[in-house]
Design a protein around this motif. Structure first.
Motif, short mmCIF file in Angstrom:
data_model
loop_
_atom_site.label_atom_id
_atom_site.label_comp_id
_atom_site.label_asym_id
_atom_site.label_seq_id
_atom_site.Cartn_x
_atom_site.Cartn_y
_atom_site.Cartn_z
N GLY A 42 -4.78 -0.68 -5.68
CA GLY A 42 -3.93 -2.26 -4.98
C GLY A 42 -5.56 -2.47 -3.76
N GLY A 43 -5.91 -2.34 -3.45
CA GLY A 43 -7.07 -2.37 -2.20
C GLY A 43 -7.43 -4.19 -2.59
N LYS A 44 -8.09 -4.01 -3.74
CA LYS A 44 -8.39 -5.23 -3.92
C LYS A 44 -7.32 -6.33 -4.25
N THR A 45 -5.99 -6.34 -4.57
CA THR A 45 -5.32 -7.63 -4.73
C THR A 45 -5.22 -7.90 -3.28
N ILE A 46 -5.25 -6.56 -2.30
CA ILE A 46 -4.70 -7.36 -0.70
C ILE A 46 -6.40 -8.13 -0.30
N PHE A 47 -7.10 -7.77 -0.17
CA PHE A 47 -8.48 -8.29 0.58
C PHE A 47 -8.26 -9.75 0.06
N PHE A 48 -8.23 -9.58 -1.36
CA PHE A 48 -8.44 -11.40 -1.90
C PHE A 48 -7.36 -12.07 -1.64
N PRO B 293 -5.28 4.13 5.60
CA PRO B 293 -5.61 5.36 5.39
C PRO B 293 -5.57 6.48 6.15
N PHE B 294 -5.66 6.21 7.33
CA PHE B 294 -5.19 7.70 8.45
C PHE B 294 -4.11 8.44 8.65
N PHE B 295 -3.01 7.01 8.54
CA PHE B 295 -1.54 7.74 8.57
C PHE B 295 -0.96 8.27 7.45
N LEU B 296 -1.52 7.49 6.08
CA LEU B 296 -1.14 8.24 4.57
C LEU B 296 -2.20 9.85 4.40
N VAL B 297 -2.85 10.62 4.60
CA VAL B 297 -4.20 10.65 4.75
C VAL B 297 -2.90 12.10 5.36
N VAL B 298 -2.89 12.12 6.64
CA VAL B 298 -1.91 12.93 7.42
C VAL B 298 -0.73 13.08 7.64
N ASP C 216 -7.27 12.47 -2.59
CA ASP C 216 -6.96 11.48 -3.88
C ASP C 216 -5.98 10.11 -4.55
N ALA C 217 -4.52 10.72 -4.03
CA ALA C 217 -3.67 9.35 -4.17
C ALA C 217 -4.08 8.42 -3.45
N VAL C 218 -4.96 8.86 -2.21
CA VAL C 218 -5.12 7.75 -0.94
C VAL C 218 -6.16 6.78 -1.73
N ALA C 219 -7.67 7.53 -1.87
CA ALA C 219 -8.28 6.60 -3.24
C ALA C 219 -8.26 6.09 -3.91
N THR C 220 -7.03 6.67 -4.97
CA THR C 220 -6.60 5.81 -6.40
C THR C 220 -5.79 4.27 -5.50
N LEU D 295 0.52 -0.82 0.48
CA LEU D 295 -0.02 -0.10 0.03
C LEU D 295 0.96 1.37 0.09
N ILE D 296 1.95 1.32 1.00
CA ILE D 296 2.93 2.37 1.39
C ILE D 296 3.46 2.38 -0.44
N SER D 297 3.92 1.18 -0.98
CA SER D 297 4.77 1.48 -2.32
C SER D 297 4.02 1.92 -3.55
N ARG D 298 2.58 1.54 -3.78
CA ARG D 298 1.30 2.20 -4.35
C ARG D 298 1.14 3.67 -4.34
N PHE D 299 1.26 3.94 -3.18
CA PHE D 299 0.64 5.32 -2.11
C PHE D 299 1.81 6.40 -3.19
#
Length: 540
Positions: free
Chosen positions: A279-285, A327-332, A270-274, A254-258
Motif C-alpha cells: 500500500g505504500g506505493k499507492t499512497i506515495f504516487f 509505522p511507529f503506531f502500528l508496531v507499538v 512483518d505485517a507492517v513491512a508488508t 494503511l490501517i485497513s491494509r494492516f
C-alpha cells in the motif's frame, strides 16, 4: 522500512521535538497573515498602476493614517435630541483626539457643505469621518479606545472604514479557522469510529496529521517571514482541509491494509513491512500527484491562488509522516489498535460495498441512471452566480459591516470606499484648459451606469463648480467680449475728438493727425473682430 521500524522510537521522539520546537519558536503564522496576507491584484493591471500613482502622490505623507467613519443610525430617524447626542459624541472625540490619535474630524455642525455630505437625506444616518493614526497602535486597540470614548452615547453607532473592515475580515478568517479545525476533527472522528469500530484506531490519523500540521505550519511561517512565501487569509484553512482530508484518507488505507496483513503474519513487524510494500506505493504516487498539483498553483499570478502553495508544503510533510510516524503506531499498538475487538482481528469483506460493486458491474446503465437522478437536480439548479463582495462572506456580526451597510443604504456604498480614477500628466495642472479637461472627464464618469457621484478638482463636494459649466464659460466669454467692445468704443470717441482738435491746429500738426486717423482705423478693425467673436459666442 526495516530501518524505520527498528529506529521507531527515536523517529517518533524526533517528530514530536521538531513539531513542538517549530510551534514554539517559529514566527506566529496568524500574525504574518495579518501583516502580509492581503489579497492583491498582480502587477501590470490598471488598478495596481493607479495604486502606485496614489502612493507616489502621498510619498511624503504619513501612510500609517487610516480613513475611518463613526456612523450613527436610527431606523426611525434621527430627531433633534438624537442629533444633540451625536454632537456630544463629536465633542468628546475632539476633546480626546490626541489620546485617540485621530485628526481631521468632520463636524456636520460647522458648515452646510459638510452637512450635505455627512447627514443623509433620509434622516436616518449621520457620518463622522476622521483620520486614525495606526503608527503606534493596532486597529482593534484604536477601535476599542474610540468606542470607550463614546460609550455613553445612546444612539446606535459603529466604526467602519477600509482598515476596520480589513481587520474584521482577518478576525473572521481566524474564527473560521477554529471552526474548521473543530468541525474537521469531529467529523473525522465520527467517520473513523464507524469505519474501524474501534476506540483507538481513529486517533492515529488525527495524531499523525496533527503533528504534521504543527510542523508544516512552522515551516510555512519561517518561509513567509524570511523568503517572502505567499500567504492569504485562506492559507491555514486550505492547509487544515487538505492535510486532514488526504492524511486521514491515506491513514485509513494503511490501517485497513494492516488489518488484513495481521491475519496473515505471525509478526507485527512483518505485517507492517508488508503493508507498506503493497500500500505504500499507492499512497506515495497518490500523494505525489496532490503535491505536484498544489505546487504548480504557485506559478499563478493571483496572490490568493499563490497562497495555496503552502498546501504543497503540508502534503509533503504528511507524506513523510505517513512513511515514518505511522509505522511507529502500528508496531507499538499492534492488535490493540482495534480495541475492543482486538481479540479476533480479521479483515472481512463489506457486504454493502460488495453488493454495490456487483450491481454497478452487472448493470452499468442502470447504475449511471441512478447517479444521474441524484446529481442532475443539483447541476440544473446551480446558477453559478459569483460574488466578489468580502462583506457578504463575513456577515453582519461585525460592527464595521453594519456601519458600512448603513452608509450604503442612506448614502451609497461609494461614500465609504469610493473607486478612484487616477491620471498622470507630464506638466503641472494649472491652466483653465487643464481644469476644463478634468471636468469633461468627471462629466463622462458621472454619466456611467452605477456611478452615483463624482468628486474631482472641479467638483470637490460632488457637485460641479458653476464656473466650470459650459454655459457659464460661454457667459463669461460673452461678458468679456461686451466689456472689450465698450472699451474700444470709448477709445474711438476719444480719438475722434483728438482728430477734430488737430484739424483746427493747422498744417503743422498734419502728421499727428494722420497718426490719429490710423489709430481710429485700427480700433475700428478691432471692434469689428470683437463683434465677430460676440456673434460666434452667441451661436455656440
Amino acid at each position: 522500512m526495516k530501518h524505520i521500524i527498528k529506529f521507531r522510537w527515536p523517529i517518533a521522539i524526533l517528530w514530536v521535538a521538531v513539531a513542538v520546537s517549530l510551534f514554539i519558536f517559529a514566527p506566529n503564522l496568524q500574525e504574518l497573515v495579518q501583516e502580509k496576507g492581503q489579497i492583491t491584484v498582480p502587477e501590470g493591471y490598471t488598478s495596481q498602476e493607479a495604486q502606485a500613482l496614489i502612493e507616489d502622490m502621498s510619498a511624503d505623507e504619513d501612510n500609517s493614517s487610516a480613513s475611518s467613519v463613526l456612523v450613527f443610525h436610527d431606523n426611525d430617524g434621527l430627531d433633534k435630541a438624537k442629533k444633540e447626542e451625536i454632537a456630544q459624541a463629536i465633542d468628546e472625540l475632539k476633546k480626546n483626539q490626541d489620546n485617540l490619535q485621530i485628526s481631521d474630524i468632520l463636524d456636520f455642525r460647522e458648515d452646510p457643505a459638510i452637512a450635505d455630505q455627512t447627514v443623509a437625506e433620509d434622516g436616518k444616518t449621520i457620518m463622522v469621518p476622521f483620520q486614525v493614526s495606526l503608527k503606534d497602535q493596532e486597529v482593534n486597540k484604536a477601535r476599542d479606545n474610540i468606542y470607550d470614548t463614546v460609550d455613553d452615547i445612546n444612539v446606535e453607532h459603529y466604526l467602519t472604514g477600509e482598515q476596520m473592515i480589513q481587520q474584521d475580515i482577518l478576525d473572521n478568517s481566524e474564527e473560521g479557522l477554529k471552526k474548521t479545525e473543530f468541525i474537521t476533527v469531529g467529523l473525522i472522528l465520527i467517520i473513523l469510529f464507524v469505519v474501524f469500530k474501534s476506540f483507538v484506531a481513529p486517533f492515529i490519523p488525527l495524531l499523525t496529521v496533527g503533528i504534521s500540521y504543527l510542523a508544516a505550519q512552522g515551516i510555512v511561517s519561517i518561509l513567509a517571514d524570511t523568503a517572502g512565501f505567499p500567504l492569504s487569509t485562506f492559507t491555514q484553512i486550505f492547509m487544515v482541509a487538505v492535510m486532514f482530508g488526504i492524511g486521514t484518507d491515506y491513514c485509513i488505507l494503511l490501517i485497513s491494509r494492516f488489518k488484513e496483513e495481521i491475519a496473515q503474519h505471525d509478526s507485527i513487524k512483518d505485517a507492517v513491512a508488508t503493508t507498506y510494500k503493497s500500500g505504500g506505493k499507492t499512497i506515495f504516487f497518490a500523494g505525489l500527484a496532490v503535491l505536484i498539483g498544489f505546487s504548480t498553483i504557485g506559478l499563478s499570478t493571483f496572490s490568493l491562488y499563490q497562497s495555496a502553495v503552502a498546501v504543497a508544503v503540508g502534503v509533503a510533510v504528511v507524506l513523510i509522516a505517513l512513511a515514518t510516524l505511522v509505522p511507529f503506531f502500528l508496531v507499538v499498538l499492534g492488535k490493540k489498535l482495534f480495541w475492543p475487538f482486538d481479540k479476533n482481528v480479521a479483515h472481512k469483506e463489506s457486504r454493502i460495498w460488495g453488493t454495490a460493486g456487483k450491481f454497478a458491474w452487472g448493470r452499468p446503465v442502470v447504475a449511471l441512471v441512478i447517479v444521474a437522478v441524484i446529481t442532475l437536480p443539483f447541476l440544473l439548479t446551480f446558477d453559478g452566480d459569483k460574488s466578489y463582495n468580502s462583506l457578504e462572506e463575513i456577515g453582519d456580526d461585525y460592527g464595521s459591516v453594519k456601519g458600512f451597510n448603513w452608509i450604503a443604504d442612506s448614502f451609497g456604498p461609494g461614500q465609504t470606499m469610493p473607486t478612484s480614477v487616477v491620471f498622470k500628466t507630464d506638466k503641472p495642472v494649472d491652466s483653465v484648459e487643464d481644469y476644463q479637461a478634468i471636468e469633461d472627464m468627471s462629466q463622462e464618469l458621472a454619466q456611467m451606469d452605477g456611478v452615483e457621484q463624482v468628486r474631482s478638482a472641479t467638483r470637490p463636494a460632488g457637485d460641479v463648480i458653476e464656473d466650470f459649466k459650459a454655459n457659464k464659460q460661454t457667459g463669461m466669454l460673452a461678458d468679456g467680449v461686451d466689456q472689450s467692445t465698450e472699451g474700444i468704443t470709448k477709445i474711438q470717441e476719444g480719438l475722434q475728438e483728438a482728430a477734430s482738435e488737430l484739424k483746427k491746429s493747422g498744417p503743422q500738426l498734419k502728421d499727428a493727425q494722420n497718426g490719429v486717423d490710423q489709430l481710429m482705423q485700427g480700433t475700428q478693425e478691432a471692434n469689428n473682430g470683437v463683434g465677430d467673436m460676440n456673434t460666434n459666442s452667441a451661436r455656440d
